[in-house]
Write an enzyme that holds these catalytic residues in place. Structure first.
Site, mmCIF file in Angstrom:
data_model
loop_
_atom_site.group_PDB
_atom_site.id
_atom_site.type_symbol
_atom_site.label_atom_id
_atom_site.label_comp_id
_atom_site.label_asym_id
_atom_site.label_seq_id
_atom_site.Cartn_x
_atom_site.Cartn_y
_atom_site.Cartn_z
ATOM 1 N N LYS A 206 -2.509 3.365 -13.563
ATOM 2 C CA LYS A 206 -2.695 2.031 -12.965
ATOM 3 C C LYS A 206 -3.934 1.453 -13.626
ATOM 4 O O LYS A 206 -5.039 1.963 -13.426
ATOM 5 C CB LYS A 206 -2.879 2.196 -11.459
ATOM 6 C CG LYS A 206 -3.139 0.926 -10.704
ATOM 7 C CD LYS A 206 -3.262 1.245 -9.211
ATOM 8 C CE LYS A 206 -3.739 0.024 -8.453
ATOM 9 N NZ LYS A 206 -4.671 0.384 -7.389
HETATM 10 O O1 LIG Z 1 -3.898 -1.548 -6.258
HETATM 11 C C1 LIG Z 1 -4.764 -2.294 -5.903
HETATM 12 C C2 LIG Z 1 -5.765 -1.855 -4.911
HETATM 13 O O2 LIG Z 1 -5.561 -0.506 -4.612
HETATM 14 C C3 LIG Z 1 -4.775 -3.599 -6.523
HETATM 15 O O3 LIG Z 1 -5.140 -4.568 -5.623
HETATM 16 P P1 LIG Z 1 -5.646 -5.954 -6.160
HETATM 17 O O4 LIG Z 1 -4.475 -6.596 -6.835
HETATM 18 O O5 LIG Z 1 -6.072 -6.705 -4.947
HETATM 19 O O6 LIG Z 1 -6.752 -5.661 -7.110
#
Ligand SMILES: O=C(CO)COP(=O)(O)O
Length: 282
Positions: A206
């Site tokens: 991620k």
């Molecule tokens: O996976 C996320 C938080 O764990 C991403 O959230 P955001 O899109 O708000 O950054």
């Protein structure tokens, strides 16, 4: 640059992991759109996510491929998710604390510094029905012992995932402080961070989207595991959110893990539908 889902799933030799990963990434596109709603663990009660259950109820008709929540919150929302054939569930398995919480009244307690802790075991996550667990790999100024602990925590969770069959999503990030803009990462730094996560055994990465597009495309191409792109702080316009999704998809990402840009939008299901359209093309 689309990689069919089989290209990913064939890299996974564990049937449980394959089945679960196949619930998060659509077979037709090899991609998924996951709505992140684990923010309460880090900041308390974010605007737009005051009631996770209500947000989920609003978003489900749009058809997200996954939701990212905490094990504690899953107890309260599992009833809404059950019996629908989806979305897949990603569980946040760790958190980090910093003592600087502007506007939050020092939520993290006394003292100074940063700390990273697990909040549930991989076995618990499996028992809760998780299709994936999400862990942080935090670079930056917390000191070498904290970083070393973080690395071994990921390695142990990867080892446990052989027993539980739950894939491990790793999010390389940098220590940051609520209210303080996160440091911008170069594509070179991001490539190194991604590589370390893969070496530790991540099944999914991620990552923040860091341009230029061609450099991000190289990170995705070099990664032997799917790369999903996170949203970050709310963009100035919904069009900017959609453009990031377009570029991530164009770069070959296996989808999105977006939070604030979805549920802080005036019409969260509407924006989610548009993101699904960008990522899946239909
Ligand atoms: O996976 C996320 C938080 O764990 C991403 O959230 P955001 O899109 O708000 O950054």
């Amino acid at each position: 640059m689309n990689r069919p889902i089989d290209a990913w799933l064939h890299t996974i030799d564990h049937p449980g992991k394959r089945l679960r990963m196949g619930r998060l990434l659509r077979p037709e596109t090899g991609r998924g759109v996951i709505v992140a709603m684990d923010h309460g663990l880090f900041v308390g009660r974010p605007e737009g996510l005051e009631e996770v259950g209500r947000t989920i109820d609003r978003l489900l008709p749009a058809g997200p491929d996954g939701v990212l929540v905490t094990p504690g919150m899953l107890r309260h929302v599992a009833g809404r998710l059950a019996g629908r054939g989806g979305p897949g569930v990603v569980l946040a398995l760790d958190t980090y604390l910093t003592t600087t919480f502007p506007g939050k009244g020092g939520l993290a307690g006394a003292g100074s510094g940063q700390a990273h802790r697990s909040i549930a075991s991989p076995e618990q996550a499996a028992a809760l029905g998780a299709d994936c667990v999400k862990l942080l790999l935090i670079f930056g100024d917390a000191g070498l012992p904290a970083f070393a602990d973080n690395l071994s925590f990921i390695a142990q969770t990867v080892e446990a995932s052989r027993r539980t069959g739950v894939p491990v999503m790793v999010e390389p990030t940098v220590w940051s402080y609520p209210g303080v803009p996160a440091p911008a990462l170069s594509a070179t730094q991001l490539a190194d961070m991604a590589r370390i996560a893969v070496e530790l055994g991540a099944d999914i990465l991620k990552l923040p989207f860091a341009g230029p597009l061609d450099e991000f495309r190289s990170i995705v191409r070099e990664s032997p595991v799917p790369v999903m792109v996170l949203g970050g702080a709310r963009t100035q316009t919904p069009e900017a959110t959609l453009e990031m999704a377009r570029q991530a998809t164009e770069a070959g990402a296996a989808g999105l893990v977006f939070g604030r840009n979805v549920w802080q939008h005036p019409d969260p299901p509407g924006l989610l539908r548009q993101l699904l359209q960008v990522v899946h093309g239909a």
